[in-house]
Design a protein around this motif. Structure first.
Motif, PDB file in Angstrom:
ATOM      1  N   GLN A 153       0.849  -1.195   0.000  1.00 46.31           N
ATOM      2  CA  GLN A 153       0.000   0.000   0.000  1.00 46.31           C
ATOM      3  C   GLN A 153       0.884   1.245   0.000  1.00 46.31           C
ATOM      4  OE1 GLN A 153      -3.462  -0.150  -0.121  1.00 46.31           O
ATOM      5  NE2 GLN A 153      -3.063  -2.330  -0.386  1.00 46.31           N
ATOM      6  N   ALA A 154       0.795   2.039  -1.048  1.00 48.25           N
ATOM      7  CA  ALA A 154       1.595   3.261  -1.130  1.00 48.25           C
ATOM      8  C   ALA A 154       1.133   4.259  -0.076  1.00 48.25           C
ATOM      9  CB  ALA A 154       1.471   3.871  -2.521  1.00 48.25           C
ATOM     10  N   ALA A 155       2.106   4.944   0.539  1.00 49.00           N
ATOM     11  CA  ALA A 155       1.781   5.942   1.569  1.00 49.00           C
ATOM     12  C   ALA A 155       2.949   6.897   1.750  1.00 49.00           C
ATOM     13  CB  ALA A 155       1.473   5.255   2.896  1.00 49.00           C
ATOM     14  N   VAL A 156       2.615   8.155   1.982  1.00 50.88           N
ATOM     15  CA  VAL A 156       3.593   9.168   2.377  1.00 50.88           C
ATOM     16  C   VAL A 156       2.975   9.897   3.556  1.00 50.88           C
ATOM     17  CG1 VAL A 156       4.844  11.266   1.733  1.00 50.88           C
ATOM     18  CG2 VAL A 156       4.490   9.456   0.029  1.00 50.88           C
ATOM     19  N   GLU A 157       3.656   9.862   4.687  1.00 52.51           N
ATOM     20  CA  GLU A 157       3.156  10.552   5.869  1.00 52.51           C
ATOM     21  C   GLU A 157       4.314  10.985   6.753  1.00 52.51           C
ATOM     22  OE1 GLU A 157       1.095   7.645   8.653  1.00 52.51           O
ATOM     23  OE2 GLU A 157       1.274   6.438   6.838  1.00 52.51           O
ATOM     24  N   SER A 158       4.000  11.819   7.719  1.00 50.83           N
ATOM     25  CA  SER A 158       5.003  12.294   8.671  1.00 50.83           C
ATOM     26  C   SER A 158       4.632  11.830  10.064  1.00 50.83           C
ATOM     27  CB  SER A 158       5.090  13.817   8.659  1.00 50.83           C
ATOM     28  OG  SER A 158       5.549  14.267   7.410  1.00 50.83           O
TER      29      SER A 158
ATOM     30  N   PRO B 164       6.440   2.952  -1.127  1.00 53.10           N
ATOM     31  CA  PRO B 164       6.167   3.186  -2.549  1.00 53.10           C
ATOM     32  C   PRO B 164       5.049   2.322  -3.123  1.00 53.10           C
ATOM     33  CG  PRO B 164       8.068   1.784  -2.329  1.00 53.10           C
ATOM     34  CD  PRO B 164       7.673   2.195  -0.924  1.00 53.10           C
ATOM     35  N   GLY B 165       4.507   1.401  -2.331  1.00 55.70           N
ATOM     36  CA  GLY B 165       3.548   0.452  -2.864  1.00 55.70           C
ATOM     37  C   GLY B 165       4.281  -0.748  -3.434  1.00 55.70           C
ATOM     38  N   ALA B 166       3.651  -1.463  -4.338  1.00 53.56           N
ATOM     39  CA  ALA B 166       4.233  -2.703  -4.861  1.00 53.56           C
ATOM     40  C   ALA B 166       4.277  -2.700  -6.381  1.00 53.56           C
ATOM     41  CB  ALA B 166       3.412  -3.897  -4.376  1.00 53.56           C
ATOM     42  N   LEU B 167       5.194  -3.504  -6.918  1.00 55.25           N
ATOM     43  CA  LEU B 167       5.312  -3.689  -8.362  1.00 55.25           C
ATOM     44  C   LEU B 167       5.000  -5.125  -8.761  1.00 55.25           C
ATOM     45  CD1 LEU B 167       8.571  -1.638  -9.043  1.00 55.25           C
ATOM     46  CD2 LEU B 167       6.211  -0.959  -9.477  1.00 55.25           C
ATOM     47  N   LYS B 168       4.400  -5.874  -7.856  1.00 60.35           N
ATOM     48  CA  LYS B 168       4.067  -7.276  -8.085  1.00 60.35           C
ATOM     49  C   LYS B 168       3.089  -7.410  -9.249  1.00 60.35           C
ATOM     50  CE  LYS B 168       2.194 -11.236  -5.589  1.00 60.35           C
ATOM     51  NZ  LYS B 168       1.686 -11.702  -4.289  1.00 60.35           N
ATOM     52  N   GLU B 169       3.262  -8.448 -10.048  1.00 55.81           N
ATOM     53  CA  GLU B 169       2.344  -8.700 -11.160  1.00 55.81           C
ATOM     54  C   GLU B 169       0.925  -8.879 -10.629  1.00 55.81           C
ATOM     55  OE1 GLU B 169       1.839 -11.754 -14.897  1.00 55.81           O
ATOM     56  OE2 GLU B 169       3.742 -11.662 -13.845  1.00 55.81           O
ATOM     57  N   GLY B 170      -0.029  -8.323 -11.341  1.00 55.43           N
ATOM     58  CA  GLY B 170      -1.416  -8.424 -10.948  1.00 55.43           C
ATOM     59  C   GLY B 170      -1.901  -7.233 -10.134  1.00 55.43           C
ATOM     60  N   LEU B 171      -0.986  -6.391  -9.702  1.00 59.38           N
ATOM     61  CA  LEU B 171      -1.350  -5.173  -8.981  1.00 59.38           C
ATOM     62  C   LEU B 171      -1.172  -3.982  -9.922  1.00 59.38           C
ATOM     63  CD1 LEU B 171       0.440  -5.771  -5.546  1.00 59.38           C
ATOM     64  CD2 LEU B 171      -1.964  -6.132  -6.095  1.00 59.38           C
TER      65      LEU B 171
ATOM     66  N   GLU C 121       6.907  11.693  -3.380  1.00 55.35           N
ATOM     67  CA  GLU C 121       5.681  11.658  -4.173  1.00 55.35           C
ATOM     68  C   GLU C 121       5.517  10.255  -4.741  1.00 55.35           C
ATOM     69  OE1 GLU C 121       3.630  14.274  -7.768  1.00 55.35           O
ATOM     70  OE2 GLU C 121       5.606  14.819  -7.006  1.00 55.35           O
ATOM     71  N   ILE C 122       4.278   9.770  -4.738  1.00 58.28           N
ATOM     72  CA  ILE C 122       3.949   8.457  -5.274  1.00 58.28           C
ATOM     73  C   ILE C 122       3.446   8.610  -6.706  1.00 58.28           C
ATOM     74  CG2 ILE C 122       2.460   6.410  -5.007  1.00 58.28           C
ATOM     75  CD1 ILE C 122       4.382   6.757  -2.650  1.00 58.28           C
ATOM     76  N   PHE C 123       3.875   7.682  -7.575  1.00 58.20           N
ATOM     77  CA  PHE C 123       3.451   7.693  -8.975  1.00 58.20           C
ATOM     78  C   PHE C 123       2.892   6.335  -9.360  1.00 58.20           C
ATOM     79  CE2 PHE C 123       6.724  10.903  -8.640  1.00 58.20           C
ATOM     80  CZ  PHE C 123       6.188  11.967  -9.347  1.00 58.20           C
ATOM     81  N   PRO C 124       1.807   6.303 -10.118  1.00 57.37           N
ATOM     82  CA  PRO C 124       1.301   5.018 -10.615  1.00 57.37           C
ATOM     83  C   PRO C 124       2.190   4.513 -11.744  1.00 57.37           C
ATOM     84  CG  PRO C 124      -0.009   6.808 -11.504  1.00 57.37           C
ATOM     85  CD  PRO C 124       0.977   7.432 -10.546  1.00 57.37           C
TER      86      PRO C 124
END
Length: 154
Positions: free
Chosen positions: A112-117, A126-133, A150-153
């Motif tokens: 799960q992508a997240a940016v917080e303080s 950064p989230g995941a790069l797994k196939e199917g996601l 910053e998060i990018f799709p």
């Protein structure tokens, strides 16, 4: 300084390379585990330093579970997150970041992508790069002692 942060590619090196291509020029790549072999392949092929840590699905015991990197005056804790049980909350992760004096903590494991303080630290997943996601990655920009993410799709 621009840092590409990826995680949880789980053998989908094509997504890892696509993230690098989409990100544009970067000074460093950080892979947060569950895809150490993907990171090793990137290290062999690309002309940019690649830093990697092992995740719970990585079997290469030579890869460290955690790193502390210094980019400029910014100290960055790099970990997969499973040892800090990030799926149950970020308290242990924040405690570890505080322990090493990090201003930025990079972690994965949750997909799960997240940016917080929290407690003066920037926490980035950064989230995941797994196939199917759908896939995502982060760009962390370091300027002296400050950092922005910053998060990018994909």
């Amino acid at each position: 300084m621009r840092v590409l942060v990826i995680s949880d590619s789980h053998g989908n090196y094509a997504h890892a390379f696509k993230a690098h291509q989409q990100a544009g020029p970067v000074d460093h790549i950080v892979h947060l585990g569950d895809g150490c072999e993907d990171a090793r392949l990137m290290e062999e092929v690309l002309a940019v330093p690649v830093h990697r840590v092992a995740g719970n699905c990585d079997m290469d015991r030579r890869v460290p579970a955690e790193l502390t990197l210094e980019f400029g005056a910014c100290r960055i804790l790099v970990t997969h997150g499973y040892r800090q049980q990030v799926k149950s909350g970020l308290k242990q992760l924040i405690d570890q970041g505080t322990k090493v004096g990090a201003s930025v903590v990079l972690y994965g494991h949750t997909h799960q992508a997240a940016v917080e303080s929290a407690q003066g630290m920037l926490l980035v997943n950064p989230g995941a790069l797994k196939e199917g996601l759908p896939g995502s990655y982060a760009i962390v920009t370091v300027d002296g002692a400050t950092a922005h993410a910053e998060i990018f799709p994909l």
